[in-house]
Design a protein around this motif. Structure first.
Motif, PDB file in Angstrom:
ATOM      1  N   ASP A   1      21.030  20.199  23.218  1.00 34.44           N
ATOM      2  CA  ASP A   1      21.856  18.987  23.268  1.00 34.44           C
ATOM      3  C   ASP A   1      21.549  18.166  24.510  1.00 34.44           C
ATOM      4  O   ASP A   1      21.460  16.946  24.454  1.00 34.44           O
ATOM      5  CB  ASP A   1      23.335  19.346  23.232  1.00 34.44           C
ATOM      6  N   HIS A   2      21.380  18.836  25.636  1.00 35.43           N
ATOM      7  CA  HIS A   2      21.046  18.129  26.876  1.00 35.43           C
ATOM      8  C   HIS A   2      19.637  17.529  26.789  1.00 35.43           C
ATOM      9  O   HIS A   2      19.396  16.421  27.273  1.00 35.43           O
ATOM     10  CB  HIS A   2      21.140  19.055  28.075  1.00 35.43           C
ATOM     11  N   ILE A   3      18.718  18.277  26.186  1.00 35.79           N
ATOM     12  CA  ILE A   3      17.356  17.768  26.019  1.00 35.79           C
ATOM     13  C   ILE A   3      17.368  16.524  25.128  1.00 35.79           C
ATOM     14  O   ILE A   3      16.691  15.535  25.406  1.00 35.79           O
ATOM     15  CB  ILE A   3      16.440  18.862  25.430  1.00 35.79           C
ATOM     16  N   ARG A   4      18.179  16.563  24.074  1.00 32.83           N
ATOM     17  CA  ARG A   4      18.279  15.414  23.176  1.00 32.83           C
ATOM     18  C   ARG A   4      18.853  14.198  23.897  1.00 32.83           C
ATOM     19  O   ARG A   4      18.364  13.083  23.737  1.00 32.83           O
ATOM     20  CB  ARG A   4      19.146  15.752  21.969  1.00 32.83           C
ATOM     21  N   GLU A   5      19.880  14.412  24.717  1.00 34.17           N
ATOM     22  CA  GLU A   5      20.470  13.289  25.443  1.00 34.17           C
ATOM     23  C   GLU A   5      19.502  12.706  26.466  1.00 34.17           C
ATOM     24  O   GLU A   5      19.476  11.501  26.680  1.00 34.17           O
ATOM     25  CB  GLU A   5      21.749  13.724  26.145  1.00 34.17           C
ATOM     26  N   TYR A   6      18.724  13.555  27.111  1.00 31.38           N
ATOM     27  CA  TYR A   6      17.863  13.086  28.191  1.00 31.38           C
ATOM     28  C   TYR A   6      16.537  12.527  27.679  1.00 31.38           C
ATOM     29  O   TYR A   6      16.093  11.474  28.100  1.00 31.38           O
ATOM     30  CB  TYR A   6      17.610  14.227  29.172  1.00 31.38           C
ATOM     31  N   PHE A   7      15.879  13.263  26.746  1.00 30.89           N
ATOM     32  CA  PHE A   7      14.548  12.875  26.291  1.00 30.89           C
ATOM     33  C   PHE A   7      14.540  12.157  24.950  1.00 30.89           C
ATOM     34  O   PHE A   7      13.607  11.431  24.638  1.00 30.89           O
ATOM     35  CB  PHE A   7      13.642  14.099  26.178  1.00 30.89           C
ATOM     36  N   GLY A   8      15.518  12.426  24.092  1.00 33.97           N
ATOM     37  CA  GLY A   8      15.554  11.804  22.771  1.00 33.97           C
ATOM     38  C   GLY A   8      15.431  12.839  21.659  1.00 33.97           C
ATOM     39  O   GLY A   8      15.185  14.027  21.887  1.00 33.97           O
ATOM     40  N   GLU A   9      15.618  12.355  20.454  1.00 32.96           N
ATOM     41  CA  GLU A   9      15.642  13.224  19.272  1.00 32.96           C
ATOM     42  C   GLU A   9      14.309  13.921  19.017  1.00 32.96           C
ATOM     43  O   GLU A   9      14.265  15.106  18.722  1.00 32.96           O
ATOM     44  CB  GLU A   9      16.014  12.406  18.031  1.00 32.96           C
TER      45      GLU A   9
END
Length: 93
Positions: A45-53
C-alpha cells in the motif's frame, strides 16, 4: 548549493519537492529498503502511494514469483549436492 542557491539568487521564484510526503518515504526506507528487513512483508500500500499502481503491481509480482522459486531452488540444490556426492564416491573405474 543547488536549488536553494538558485532560489536565493532569484533565478527561480520557487522550488517544490518532487515528492510531497517525506514521512511515506521515511516509512518505506525504515521498513522496506534495508537489507535487515528481508523477512518482512512488502508494504504494497505504501509502495502504491509513493510510486504508483504499476510499480506496486511489479513488486507484488516479484514477491510472489520469488516465493514460488525458493522451494524449487532448495530442491535443485539438494539434488545437485546428492549428484556431486554420488560422483565423488563412485568407485567404478
Amino acid at each position: 548549493v543547488g536549488v536553494d542557491r538558485l532560489v536565493n539568487e532569484q533565478v527561480f521564484t520557487a522550488a517544490y519537492p518532487l515528492h510531497e510526503s517525506l514521512s511515506l518515504r521515511q516509512i518505506l526506507y525504515a521498513y522496506w529498503a534495508q537489507w535487515s528487513c528481508w523477512r518482512r512483508y512488502q508494504p504494497l500500500d505504501h509502495i502504491r502511494e509513493y510510486f504508483g499502481e504499476k510499480i506496486a503491481l511489479y513488486f507484488a509480482w516479484l514477491g510472489f514469483y520469488t516465493g514460488w522459486l525458493l522451494p524449487a531452488s532448495v530442491v535443485g540444490t539438494v539434488i545437485f549436492l546428492i549428484g556431486f556426492w554420488l560422483v565423488a564416491t563412485d568407485r567404478s573405474f
